[in-house]
Enzyme design. Structure first.
Site, PDB file in Angstrom:
ATOM      1  N   ASP A  74      45.592 -55.186  51.050  1.00  0.00           N
ATOM      2  CA  ASP A  74      44.940 -53.881  50.912  1.00  0.00           C
ATOM      3  C   ASP A  74      45.626 -52.988  49.870  1.00  0.00           C
ATOM      4  O   ASP A  74      44.970 -52.393  49.013  1.00  0.00           O
ATOM      5  CB  ASP A  74      44.926 -53.147  52.259  1.00  0.00           C
ATOM      6  CG  ASP A  74      43.878 -53.695  53.208  1.00  0.00           C
ATOM      7  OD1 ASP A  74      42.864 -54.241  52.732  1.00  0.00           O
ATOM      8  OD2 ASP A  74      44.062 -53.566  54.431  1.00  0.00           O
TER       9      ASP A  74
ATOM     10  N   LYS B 267      43.731 -55.578  62.680  1.00  0.00           N
ATOM     11  CA  LYS B 267      44.779 -55.886  61.699  1.00  0.00           C
ATOM     12  C   LYS B 267      46.175 -55.959  62.323  1.00  0.00           C
ATOM     13  O   LYS B 267      46.993 -56.781  61.922  1.00  0.00           O
ATOM     14  CB  LYS B 267      44.767 -54.856  60.563  1.00  0.00           C
ATOM     15  CG  LYS B 267      43.525 -54.972  59.687  1.00  0.00           C
ATOM     16  CD  LYS B 267      43.569 -54.008  58.525  1.00  0.00           C
ATOM     17  CE  LYS B 267      42.269 -54.070  57.749  1.00  0.00           C
ATOM     18  NZ  LYS B 267      42.283 -53.223  56.552  1.00  0.00           N
TER      19      LYS B 267
END
Ligand code: ATR
Length: 281
Positions: free
Chosen positions: A103, A67
């Site tokens: 997220d 990420k």
């Protein structure tokens, strides 16, 4: 022109539920989706992403441990991705990649819509300061929690995350060993990876009050140790990360296709499988 392709990149990634979730969203919305899982070690990620774009790659999810690398690779980044320094969703724009992070929004959506929790005014404890914690901290603040206390095994990382959030009046890093002195919390979020090794950070009972909700960002077996601790200490709600997983996927789907899918049926089908897996092992 090659036909549009979507994928999740990770390492390892074979376990990922994302291809299954996006296929279900595609069926539901009538959008044909070619979505696969691509294993890429960090050293091979740039090359793999370039090859993907050449072969029609239009959108990608990015999971552990890529990420932060995806954030660095993206040509442009959304504000919420910049805030956490991590990207879980890439959108092809012409010849460039735009990086976003769904997220935190996924977690907040799961807690508020699915579980009916009002996050406003909740004293919140975030355990962990790695990638997962970074991904959700900003969204929790935006959702109106009343102060965010951050504890981590390595205290310097909690300090660094608190600094990055830039809200010293609302964000308080503390020593994990002394968190009991902070009193009760209304929301306790486990963002550590300890559960993947079958353990849970040592936490005192004093953290749990009458209306405490406990959330583990992991799902399946990795969420069992923390949620068992939480239930044993009488939390009102014990929630694993499966709903967040489905909601962050829906947010990504909406970025790519302009339609937000309905998530309840997909969540229910994964949850029944998840329960079976956990209880069978
Ligand atoms: P992720 O992207 O899943 O967050 P990470 O960036 O490696 O992975 O972060 C893992 C987090 O879990 C960290 O907060 C880590 O604490 P450290 O910063 O001290 O390493 C935490 N963690 C992992 N195992 C742990 C354990 N056994 N007890 C407490 N915290 C643990």
């Amino acid at each position: 022109m090659p036909s549009p392709r979507y994928a999740v990149f990770g390492h390892p990634v074979a376990h990922s539920l994302s291809p299954r979730i996006h296929a279900a969203f595609g069926r539901q919305t009538g959008i044909a989706i070619d979505y696969t899982a691509i294993d890429a070690a960090p050293s091979a990620f740039t090359e793999a992403l370039t090859a993907f774009a050449t072969s029609g790659g239009t959108g990608a999810n990015v999971t552990l441990p890529l990420k932060e690398a995806a954030f660095a690779l993206a040509d442009t980044q959304s504000e919420r991705a910049q805030r956490v320094g991590a990207v879980n969703t890439l959108v092809r724009r012409g010849a460039t990649w735009h990086g976003d992070n769904t997220d935190g929004a996924g977690l907040v959506r799961d807690l508020t819509d699915r579980h009916g929790l009002d996050l406003r005014g909740r004293r919140t404890l975030l355990i962990g300061a790695g990638g997962a914690a970074r991904g959700v901290a900003g969204a929790l603040l935006e959702a109106g929690v009343d102060g965010l206390t951050i504890v981590n095994r390595t205290p310097e990382r909690a300090d660094a995350l608190a600094d990055a959030l830039g809200e010293p009046g609302r964000v308080h890093p503390r020593y994990l060993e002394r968190v009991g002195e902070a009193g009760e919390f209304d929301l306790i979020v486990n963002a550590t990876s300890a559960g993947r090794a079958g353990t849970v950070p040592a936490l005192p009972r004093a953290l749990v009050g009458m209306r405490t909700a406990a959330v583990d960002l992991n799902y399946g077996e990795a969420s069992v140790p923390f949620l068992a601790w939480a239930r044993a200490h009488g939390v009102r709600d014990a929630i694993d990360g499966l709903g967040m997983l489905v909601e962050q996927a829906a947010e990504s789907f909406a970025l790519w296709h302009g339609v937000r899918p309905e998530t309840d049926a997909v969540f229910a089908s994964l949850q029944s499988r998840n329960v079976a897996l956990v209880s069978a092992d």
